[in-house]
Design a protein around this motif. Structure first.
Motif, PDB file in Angstrom:
ATOM      1  N   ARG A  46       0.848  -1.182   0.000  1.00 30.77           N
ATOM      2  CA  ARG A  46       0.000   0.000   0.000  1.00 30.77           C
ATOM      3  C   ARG A  46       0.890   1.239   0.000  1.00 30.77           C
ATOM      4  NH1 ARG A  46      -3.498  -0.775   5.283  1.00 30.77           N
ATOM      5  NH2 ARG A  46      -1.403  -1.342   6.024  1.00 30.77           N
ATOM      6  N   SER A  47       0.464   2.252  -0.706  1.00 31.79           N
ATOM      7  CA  SER A  47       1.239   3.495  -0.750  1.00 31.79           C
ATOM      8  C   SER A  47       1.508   3.987   0.665  1.00 31.79           C
ATOM      9  CB  SER A  47       0.476   4.568  -1.524  1.00 31.79           C
ATOM     10  OG  SER A  47       0.230   4.144  -2.850  1.00 31.79           O
ATOM     11  N   GLY A  48       2.797   4.262   0.976  1.00 32.60           N
ATOM     12  CA  GLY A  48       3.181   4.726   2.297  1.00 32.60           C
ATOM     13  C   GLY A  48       3.838   3.668   3.171  1.00 32.60           C
ATOM     14  N   GLU A  49       3.827   2.403   2.741  1.00 35.77           N
ATOM     15  CA  GLU A  49       4.409   1.337   3.563  1.00 35.77           C
ATOM     16  C   GLU A  49       5.934   1.273   3.402  1.00 35.77           C
ATOM     17  OE1 GLU A  49       1.085  -2.027   4.364  1.00 35.77           O
ATOM     18  OE2 GLU A  49       2.081  -2.173   2.419  1.00 35.77           O
ATOM     19  N   PHE A  50       6.564   0.534   4.316  1.00 35.89           N
ATOM     20  CA  PHE A  50       8.013   0.329   4.253  1.00 35.89           C
ATOM     21  C   PHE A  50       8.310  -1.162   4.150  1.00 35.89           C
ATOM     22  CE2 PHE A  50       7.111  -0.028   8.792  1.00 35.89           C
ATOM     23  CZ  PHE A  50       7.904  -1.100   9.186  1.00 35.89           C
ATOM     24  N   VAL A  51       9.592  -1.459   3.829  1.00 34.39           N
ATOM     25  CA  VAL A  51      10.011  -2.850   3.688  1.00 34.39           C
ATOM     26  C   VAL A  51      11.463  -2.955   4.147  1.00 34.39           C
ATOM     27  CG1 VAL A  51      10.872  -2.583   1.323  1.00 34.39           C
ATOM     28  CG2 VAL A  51       9.988  -4.819   2.069  1.00 34.39           C
ATOM     29  N   MET A  52      11.890  -4.135   4.536  1.00 41.09           N
ATOM     30  CA  MET A  52      13.283  -4.352   4.912  1.00 41.09           C
ATOM     31  C   MET A  52      14.131  -4.479   3.645  1.00 41.09           C
ATOM     32  SD  MET A  52      12.904  -4.133   8.104  1.00 41.09           S
ATOM     33  CE  MET A  52      14.596  -4.481   8.629  1.00 41.09           C
ATOM     34  N   LEU A  53      15.301  -3.859   3.695  1.00 42.20           N
ATOM     35  CA  LEU A  53      16.174  -3.808   2.528  1.00 42.20           C
ATOM     36  C   LEU A  53      17.618  -3.899   3.019  1.00 42.20           C
ATOM     37  CD1 LEU A  53      15.810  -3.126  -0.626  1.00 42.20           C
ATOM     38  CD2 LEU A  53      16.557  -0.832   0.020  1.00 42.20           C
ATOM     39  N   GLY A  54      18.480  -4.568   2.257  1.00 41.30           N
ATOM     40  CA  GLY A  54      19.852  -4.631   2.735  1.00 41.30           C
ATOM     41  C   GLY A  54      20.814  -5.378   1.840  1.00 41.30           C
ATOM     42  N   ARG A 106       9.993  -9.639   2.013  1.00 40.19           N
ATOM     43  CA  ARG A 106       8.819 -10.074   1.252  1.00 40.19           C
ATOM     44  C   ARG A 106       7.507  -9.495   1.785  1.00 40.19           C
ATOM     45  NH1 ARG A 106      10.426 -14.236  -2.157  1.00 40.19           N
ATOM     46  NH2 ARG A 106      12.291 -15.393  -1.525  1.00 40.19           N
ATOM     47  N   LYS A 107       7.550  -8.882   2.989  1.00 45.75           N
ATOM     48  CA  LYS A 107       6.312  -8.417   3.615  1.00 45.75           C
ATOM     49  C   LYS A 107       6.386  -6.933   3.977  1.00 45.75           C
ATOM     50  CE  LYS A 107       4.866 -12.878   5.545  1.00 45.75           C
ATOM     51  NZ  LYS A 107       4.460 -13.593   6.767  1.00 45.75           N
ATOM     52  N   PRO A 108       5.916  -6.050   3.112  1.00 51.51           N
ATOM     53  CA  PRO A 108       5.854  -4.623   3.463  1.00 51.51           C
ATOM     54  C   PRO A 108       4.783  -4.390   4.514  1.00 51.51           C
ATOM     55  CG  PRO A 108       4.761  -5.013   1.375  1.00 51.51           C
ATOM     56  CD  PRO A 108       5.401  -6.314   1.758  1.00 51.51           C
ATOM     57  N   THR A 109       4.946  -3.310   5.285  1.00 50.67           N
ATOM     58  CA  THR A 109       3.972  -2.977   6.323  1.00 50.67           C
ATOM     59  C   THR A 109       4.097  -1.491   6.648  1.00 50.67           C
ATOM     60  OG1 THR A 109       3.131  -3.620   8.504  1.00 50.67           O
ATOM     61  CG2 THR A 109       5.521  -3.493   8.248  1.00 50.67           C
ATOM     62  N   GLY A 110       3.291  -1.007   7.577  1.00 51.50           N
ATOM     63  CA  GLY A 110       3.411   0.384   7.996  1.00 51.50           C
ATOM     64  C   GLY A 110       2.086   1.032   8.331  1.00 51.50           C
ATOM     65  N   THR A 111       2.184   2.195   8.979  1.00 54.20           N
ATOM     66  CA  THR A 111       0.988   2.925   9.394  1.00 54.20           C
ATOM     67  C   THR A 111       0.779   4.230   8.625  1.00 54.20           C
ATOM     68  OG1 THR A 111       2.325   3.856  11.185  1.00 54.20           O
ATOM     69  CG2 THR A 111       0.918   2.000  11.744  1.00 54.20           C
ATOM     70  N   LEU A 112       1.719   4.598   7.751  1.00 53.48           N
ATOM     71  CA  LEU A 112       1.548   5.825   6.960  1.00 53.48           C
ATOM     72  C   LEU A 112       0.728   5.519   5.706  1.00 53.48           C
ATOM     73  CD1 LEU A 112       5.100   7.440   7.207  1.00 53.48           C
ATOM     74  CD2 LEU A 112       2.995   8.248   8.278  1.00 53.48           C
ATOM     75  N   VAL A 113      -0.476   5.054   5.928  1.00 51.49           N
ATOM     76  CA  VAL A 113      -1.354   4.630   4.830  1.00 51.49           C
ATOM     77  C   VAL A 113      -2.726   5.283   4.987  1.00 51.49           C
ATOM     78  CG1 VAL A 113      -0.169   2.438   4.424  1.00 51.49           C
ATOM     79  CG2 VAL A 113      -1.988   2.564   6.139  1.00 51.49           C
ATOM     80  N   ALA A 114      -3.407   5.456   3.883  1.00 53.54           N
ATOM     81  CA  ALA A 114      -4.720   6.101   3.901  1.00 53.54           C
ATOM     82  C   ALA A 114      -5.722   5.301   4.727  1.00 53.54           C
ATOM     83  CB  ALA A 114      -5.228   6.277   2.471  1.00 53.54           C
ATOM     84  N   ASP A 115      -5.541   3.984   4.797  1.00 52.30           N
ATOM     85  CA  ASP A 115      -6.461   3.140   5.569  1.00 52.30           C
ATOM     86  C   ASP A 115      -6.462   3.488   7.054  1.00 52.30           C
ATOM     87  OD1 ASP A 115      -7.047   1.806   3.250  1.00 52.30           O
ATOM     88  OD2 ASP A 115      -5.742   0.095   3.661  1.00 52.30           O
ATOM     89  N   ALA A 116      -5.386   4.117   7.541  1.00 58.60           N
ATOM     90  CA  ALA A 116      -5.287   4.453   8.961  1.00 58.60           C
ATOM     91  C   ALA A 116      -5.879   5.819   9.282  1.00 58.60           C
ATOM     92  CB  ALA A 116      -3.825   4.401   9.406  1.00 58.60           C
ATOM     93  N   LEU A 117      -6.439   6.479   8.272  1.00 54.29           N
ATOM     94  CA  LEU A 117      -7.041   7.803   8.458  1.00 54.29           C
ATOM     95  C   LEU A 117      -8.542   7.765   8.213  1.00 54.29           C
ATOM     96  CD1 LEU A 117      -4.479  10.086   6.589  1.00 54.29           C
ATOM     97  CD2 LEU A 117      -4.766   9.878   9.072  1.00 54.29           C
TER      98      LEU A 117
END
Length: 270
Positions: A46-54, A106-117
């Motif tokens: 979802r737009s605004g989510e983050f993911v682990m990268l490295g 493989r699993k993005p997540t986060g709270t900076l999403v429109a669904d949380a507003l």
């Protein structure tokens, strides 16, 4: 360099990580860069989510959370990063080149999403530094313009050279075929520089207090929890200060489980 990506070794995917190829790298200045990697066919976010990268360092994956800057429909995954000379990951990551390999969660997540507003008429995206990244994803999302009548992106940096993506944002996303028509009418970009001369100076709190943030924006020159929704991303000091101010004004923090009037990225703050 200890990371295996630069020594000619092939990285091996794991249950939690895929291996992706670097498609391009852009260095904005001596301490800020963007890059993109291939996107797995099964990767959804979802737009605004983050993911682990490295990268692989001393035989093990070294990972950090990165907000995804590209639109949810994009064929590649784009990121914005600072360069920390002694940073365990960024000191290596800033040297990546086209064709190198990176680990991608493989699993993005986060709270900076429109669904949380909750629904609202104006959406204010308030960022400092690389906190701009998740908002780049959001302002490229056609759905955000259907949810909010106006989308206001504020980006506060120390130097003019730190205004990454400035040209694209000042054009109101004119080259984006999916949102250019909506953005022309609904998108407002407010860059501000705190340590060099610029047309807008001052921290975000100051721009709210003196009304600068609302110039060219329809509606009252203040934030109202009845109609306005806010997202915060950037320095800890900015987030704490503005979150406290929003609470005083009657805004309630939202989450994926319970939408509210404003959100921050809890994973980065906690």
């Amino acid at each position: 360099m200890n990371d295996m990506a630069h020594q000619g070794f092939e990285l091996e995917p794991t249950k939690a990580l895929s291996v992706e190829k670097v498609l391009w790298v852009r260095h904005w200045n001596e301490h800020l860069f963007s890059f993109a990697v291939t996107r797995p066919a099964s990767f959804r976010f979802r737009s605004g989510e983050f993911v682990m990268l490295g990268l692989q360092v001393e035989g093990k994956p070294l990972l950090r959370a990165y907000s995804i800057a590209s639109a949810a429909y994009a064929e590649e995954l784009e990121f914005l990063s600072i360069k920390v000379p002694d940073g365990p990951l960024t000191s290596r990551l800033c040297n990546i080149k086209e064709g190198d390999q990176l680990y991608l969660g493989r699993k993005p997540t986060g709270t900076l999403v429109a669904d949380a507003l909750k629904p609202g008429s104006r959406l204010f995206l308030l960022s400092t530094g690389t906190g701009l990244a998740p908002f780049l994803s959001l302002v490229r999302d056609p759905d955000i313009y259907d949810c909010f009548g106006q989308v206001i992106l504020v980006h506060s940096v120390r130097r003019v050279a730190d205004l990454a993506y400035r040209e694209e944002l000042e054009s109101q996303l004119a080259d984006d075929p999916l949102v250019q028509d909506q953005a022309l009418l609904q998108f407002h970009y407010v860059p501000t520089v705190t340590r060099e001369p610029f047309r807008t100076s001052g921290r975000i709190g100051t721009l709210i207090e003196d009304g600068t943030m609302f110039q060219g924006v329809s509606g009252p020159a203040k934030l109202d929890p009845e109609t306005d929704r806010v997202m915060l991303c950037g320095s800890m000091a900015m987030i704490r200060e503005l979150a406290a101010q929003l609470e005083e004004w009657g805004f309630e923090e939202g989450s994926n489980a319970k939408p509210g009037d404003y959100v921050i990225e809890r994973a980065f703050v906690d």
